[in-house]
Design an enzyme around this catalytic site. Structure first.
Site, PDB file in Angstrom:
ATOM      1  N   LYS A 187      -7.473  -1.907  11.315  1.00  0.00           N
ATOM      2  CA  LYS A 187      -6.768  -2.193  10.012  1.00  0.00           C
ATOM      3  C   LYS A 187      -5.764  -1.179   9.714  1.00  0.00           C
ATOM      4  O   LYS A 187      -4.671  -1.410   9.178  1.00  0.00           O
ATOM      5  CB  LYS A 187      -7.882  -2.406   8.955  1.00  0.00           C
ATOM      6  CG  LYS A 187      -7.214  -2.931   7.371  1.00  0.00           C
ATOM      7  CD  LYS A 187      -6.493  -1.697   6.547  1.00  0.00           C
ATOM      8  CE  LYS A 187      -6.112  -2.280   5.321  1.00  0.00           C
ATOM      9  NZ  LYS A 187      -5.268  -1.389   4.565  1.00  0.00           N
ATOM     10  N   HIS A 232      -3.551   9.190  -0.820  1.00  0.00           N
ATOM     11  CA  HIS A 232      -3.527   8.109  -1.660  1.00  0.00           C
ATOM     12  C   HIS A 232      -3.362   8.383  -3.006  1.00  0.00           C
ATOM     13  O   HIS A 232      -2.701   7.661  -3.802  1.00  0.00           O
ATOM     14  CB  HIS A 232      -4.847   7.318  -1.490  1.00  0.00           C
ATOM     15  CG  HIS A 232      -4.825   6.223  -0.035  1.00  0.00           C
ATOM     16  ND1 HIS A 232      -5.614   5.355  -0.024  1.00  0.00           N
ATOM     17  CD2 HIS A 232      -4.168   6.335   1.118  1.00  0.00           C
ATOM     18  CE1 HIS A 232      -5.292   4.755   0.948  1.00  0.00           C
ATOM     19  NE2 HIS A 232      -4.448   5.308   1.751  1.00  0.00           N
ATOM     20  N   ASP A 259       5.297 -14.122  11.544  1.00  0.00           N
ATOM     21  CA  ASP A 259       3.971 -14.656  11.078  1.00  0.00           C
ATOM     22  C   ASP A 259       3.105 -13.466  11.222  1.00  0.00           C
ATOM     23  O   ASP A 259       2.722 -13.155  12.289  1.00  0.00           O
ATOM     24  CB  ASP A 259       3.858 -16.134  12.194  1.00  0.00           C
ATOM     25  CG  ASP A 259       2.818 -16.637  11.712  1.00  0.00           C
ATOM     26  OD1 ASP A 259       1.765 -16.004  10.994  1.00  0.00           O
ATOM     27  OD2 ASP A 259       2.476 -17.642  12.330  1.00  0.00           O
ATOM     28  N   GLU A 279       0.743  -1.121  -0.005  1.00  0.00           N
ATOM     29  CA  GLU A 279       0.080   0.071   0.097  1.00  0.00           C
ATOM     30  C   GLU A 279       0.871   1.169  -0.097  1.00  0.00           C
ATOM     31  O   GLU A 279       1.744   1.425   0.769  1.00  0.00           O
ATOM     32  CB  GLU A 279      -0.778  -0.053   1.192  1.00  0.00           C
ATOM     33  CG  GLU A 279      -2.093   0.971   1.208  1.00  0.00           C
ATOM     34  CD  GLU A 279      -3.089   0.809   2.157  1.00  0.00           C
ATOM     35  OE1 GLU A 279      -3.371  -0.221   2.608  1.00  0.00           O
ATOM     36  OE2 GLU A 279      -3.376   2.035   2.876  1.00  0.00           O
TER      37      GLU A 279
HETATM   38  C1  MEV Z   1      -6.255   2.255   5.039  1.00  0.00           C
HETATM   39  O1  MEV Z   1      -5.483   1.372   4.622  1.00  0.00           O
HETATM   40  C2  MEV Z   1      -6.377   2.527   6.353  1.00  0.00           C
HETATM   41  C3  MEV Z   1      -7.321   3.673   6.941  1.00  0.00           C
HETATM   42  O2  MEV Z   1      -8.776   2.993   6.395  1.00  0.00           O
HETATM   43  C4  MEV Z   1      -7.416   3.316   8.509  1.00  0.00           C
HETATM   44  C5  MEV Z   1      -8.644   4.197   9.011  1.00  0.00           C
HETATM   45  O3  MEV Z   1      -9.632   4.333   8.628  1.00  0.00           O
HETATM   46  O4  MEV Z   1      -8.368   4.739  10.459  1.00  0.00           O
HETATM   47  C6  MEV Z   1      -7.227   4.882   6.231  1.00  0.00           C
END
Ligand code: MEV
Length: 415
Positions: free
Chosen positions: A255, A369, A271, A77
């Site tokens: 995430k 992004h 791992d 990413e």
């Molecule tokens: C994207 O990889 C991660 C985000 O969605 C985390 C979040 O929303 O806090 C930007």
């Protein structure tokens, strides 16, 4: 003819022969086959047909426990590394990140079925703790020699859809190993003794990835002015509160944390599935799924952030020891031991989360992004060297970050 996935003797072929076979089976071209075979596999698994490469980016600006550190991320990413570095910069005026931990203890589980008197059997197990620990530790004299090994036995009686079960936990100090091999060997070895003591039947004997005896904590104060003022600080606290109150948001919030944590885990050939499983199980340990971080506002209006999660990371053994790139990454990060690595990883997770929340509460996530996505598109369109920046910049300015536009701009540039 439809493809059959049954290929007799496939595992006996060399990697080159396997790929040759795939050329027939799925019409791989010579170029595609070459891509698969471009790198030698750094570690062995079954049926290797190639190596997947992922970029390694290096995050800067981190001060952890008073020492500056570089951090290596293996991740596909685009905006992860820059975001973490940027957040780490905002913690620098307040000393960076500070950490603590519970020590590297893992839990091995033994499932005991058909126990007549679970409470009684449970006490019998606890009274034979020393014998069980002795047997467990005989399985790994090296771990014991260096000060680790099985250190405690615990029991739980759990209700399940098929009735009550007696669960024995073996607590093992894994030192600098991730510990799965050591722990699994120990619980397997102890199983007959547990059956003898309880009169029950042992079924599963396996490590738990809910490594809540291997907790790492990191905290940092992020500077209000570098963040963009008190409104941004307050908005970040509200964004965090959203994750605390809503599992749909918490999953995405966490995430984002794992963007750093899994990336460093992969860069060190640890791992990452174990790390992910542990983190999410820990996030749900209070009966609801919530954030792995917290945010509060200091008297001066700065943002005080914390993170706490289990991190079963090793620096010796397994793929980490064998993988030459993992070794280089450990060197770049100047890793002293597994706890040191875990503390870096937790700090990066906190930084990553802060960066995401800051972006989400201000310009939104797409701006950053898109800049990086534009560069990837420019590269796919064939841009090289300076062209990459020029094509990407123009697409972002125009608000048209698309492959067709990348190709057009490149054409225009080249006259
Ligand atoms: C994207 O990889 C991660 C985000 O969605 C985390 C979040 O929303 O806090 C930007």
């Amino acid at each position: 003819m439809t493809l059959s996935s049954r290929i007799s003797g496939f595992h006996k072929l060399s990697t080159e022969e396997k790929v040759e076979k795939l050329k027939e089976l799925v019409n791989l071209t010579d170029d595609e086959a070459k891509l698969l075979l471009a790198n030698d596999a750094p570690v062995q698994i079954e049926n290797i047909i190639g190596v997947m490469t992922v970029p390694i980016g290096m995050a800067t600006n981190f001060t952890i426990n008073g020492k500056d550190r570089f951090i290596t991320f293996a991740v596909e990413e685009a905006s992860v590394v820059a975001a973490a570095s940027n957040a780490a910069r905002m913690a620098r005026p307040h000393g960076g990140f500070f950490t603590s931990n519970t020590g590297p203890f893992m839990i091995g589980q033994i499932q005991v079925l058909d126990v007549q008197l679970p409470s009684f059997a449970s006490q019998e197990i606890l009274s034979k703790k020393e014998e069980i620990l002795k047997l467990a530790n005989e399985q790994d004299p090296i771990l014991v020699k260096f000060g680790g090994g099985a250190s405690d036995v615990e029991t739980r009686i759990i209700s399940t859809p098929t009735g009550d079960m007696l669960i024995v936990h073996l607590i093992v100090n894994c030192l600098d190993a991730m510990g799965a091999n050591a722990v699994n060997t120990m619980v397997e070895a102890c199983a007959p003794m547990i059956e003898k003591i309880t009169g029950g039947t042992v079924r599963l004997r396996i490590i738990s990835n809910l490594a809540d005896r291997r907790i790492i904590r990191a905290r940092a104060v992020f500077d209000k002015d570098l963040l963009g003022g008190i409104e941004v600080v307050e908005a970040i606290v509200e964004a965090w509160a959203f994750a605390e109150g809503d599992p749909y948001r918490a999953a995405t919030h966490n995430k984002g944390i794992m963007n750093a944590i899994s990336a460093i885990t992969l860069a060190t050939a640890n791992d990452w599935r174990a790390i992910e499983a542990g983190a999410h199980a820990y996030a749900a340990k209070d009966g609801y799924y919530h954030s792995l971080t917290t945010y509060e506002i200091t008297e001066e209006g700065n943002l005080a952030g914390t993170i706490e999660l289990p991190l079963a990371l090793g620096t010796i053994g397994g793929a980490t020891k064998i993988h030459p790139i993992a070794q280089v990454c450990l060197k770049i990060m100047e890793i002293q031991n597994a706890i040191d690595l875990a503390e870096i990883v937790a700090s990066a997770g906190l930084a990553q989360n802060l960066a995401a929340l800051r972006a989400l509460t201000s310009e939104g996530i797409q701006a950053g992004h898109m800049k990086l996505h534009a560069k990837n598109l420019a590269a796919s369109a064939g841009a090289v060297g300076e062209e990459l920046e020029l094509v990407a910049k123009k697409m972002v300015e125009e608000g048209k970050v698309r492959m067709d536009r990348a190709e057009e701009i490149l054409k225009e540039l080249r006259g």
